[in-house]
Design an enzyme around this catalytic site. Structure first.
Site, PDB file in Angstrom:
ATOM      1  N   HIS A   1      35.071  34.457  50.707  1.00 46.84           N
ATOM      2  CA  HIS A   1      34.689  34.437  48.597  1.00 46.84           C
ATOM      3  C   HIS A   1      35.609  32.804  48.619  1.00 46.84           C
ATOM      4  CE1 HIS A   1      33.414  38.220  47.219  1.00 46.84           C
ATOM      5  NE2 HIS A   1      34.751  38.298  48.414  1.00 46.84           N
TER       6      HIS A   1
ATOM      7  N   TYR B   1      36.387  26.027  43.693  1.00 50.59           N
ATOM      8  CA  TYR B   1      35.478  25.723  44.082  1.00 50.59           C
ATOM      9  C   TYR B   1      34.641  24.750  45.074  1.00 50.59           C
ATOM     10  CZ  TYR B   1      34.309  29.974  41.827  1.00 50.59           C
ATOM     11  OH  TYR B   1      33.871  31.570  40.671  1.00 50.59           O
TER      12      TYR B   1
HETATM   13  C1  DQA Z   1      32.773  34.320  44.894  1.00 50.02           C
HETATM   14  C2  DQA Z   1      34.482  35.761  43.742  1.00 50.02           C
HETATM   15  C3  DQA Z   1      33.562  35.980  42.625  1.00 50.02           C
HETATM   16  O1  DQA Z   1      34.889  36.491  41.788  1.00 50.02           O
HETATM   17  C4  DQA Z   1      32.644  35.315  42.048  1.00 50.02           C
HETATM   18  O2  DQA Z   1      32.298  35.894  40.769  1.00 50.02           O
HETATM   19  C5  DQA Z   1      32.104  34.515  42.247  1.00 50.02           C
HETATM   20  C6  DQA Z   1      32.763  33.647  43.671  1.00 50.02           C
HETATM   21  C7  DQA Z   1      33.631  33.259  45.590  1.00 50.02           C
HETATM   22  O3  DQA Z   1      32.887  33.212  46.499  1.00 50.02           O
HETATM   23  O4  DQA Z   1      34.961  32.328  45.440  1.00 50.02           O
HETATM   24  O5  DQA Z   1      30.997  34.080  42.041  1.00 50.02           O
HETATM   25  O6  DQA Z   1      32.487  35.344  45.237  1.00 50.02           O
END
Ligand code: DQA
Length: 144
Positions: A99, A22
């Site tokens: 995402h 992230y």
């Molecule tokens: C997410 C990917 C999802 O699988 C995960 O549950 C998240 C974040 C992303 O931004 O990469 O909470 O949406």
């Protein structure tokens, strides 16, 4: 030009999640960047985040009254929430699914998105910059 960014479950703790996935950016930092990009692109953005699915659905309904575009990262709800899908299906403005991590290269269950076919564009695995790409797309679409 008004755009709403709807971040869902667990995105409030973005800065505490795995930085390899992230990017180590907090939600506050991400929102600051989004507001900067919005001013560069001459559009108004409202960023919202909730861990409550019903509230997220309510914000999708609220967007029907004023938003010219919606950027949605529902977090884990992406993979199974038909309630959020039904709410996003009401939109008549461009929807971009974002995402931060590359959901297609993680666990099998993350490859399912129940909102993918509603989205005019999907931005996956580009980190926080994915929101900029989403915003740029919505601004370009509005010129068509
Ligand atoms: C997410 C990917 C999802 O699988 C995960 O549950 C998240 C974040 C992303 O931004 O990469 O909470 O949406």
């Amino acid at each position: 030009m008004q755009v709403v960014v709807l971040n869902g479950v667990n995105l409030d703790v973005l800065g505490r999640r795995d930085p390899k996935l992230y990017g180590g950016v907090s939600l506050g930092d991400l929102e600051t960047r989004i507001y900067e990009w919005a001013s560069q692109l001459h559009c108004h953005v409202r960023c919202r985040q909730t861990n409550n699915e019903g509230e997220y659905v309510g914000w999708c309904h609220d967007a029907l009254d004023w938003a010219d575009g919606v950027i949605a990262n529902p977090g884990a709800w992406t993979h199974y929430s038909y309630a959020i899908r039904d709410a996003l299906e009401l939109l008549t403005v461009p929807l971009v699914e974002v995402h931060i991590s590359n959901v297609d290269e993680r666990e099998e269950w993350r490859r399912t998105s129940v909102i993918a076919d509603l989205a005019a564009k999907r931005v996956i695995g580009k980190g926080p910059d994915g929101y900029r790409e989403a915003l740029e797309f919505i601004v370009e679409e509005s010129k068509k």
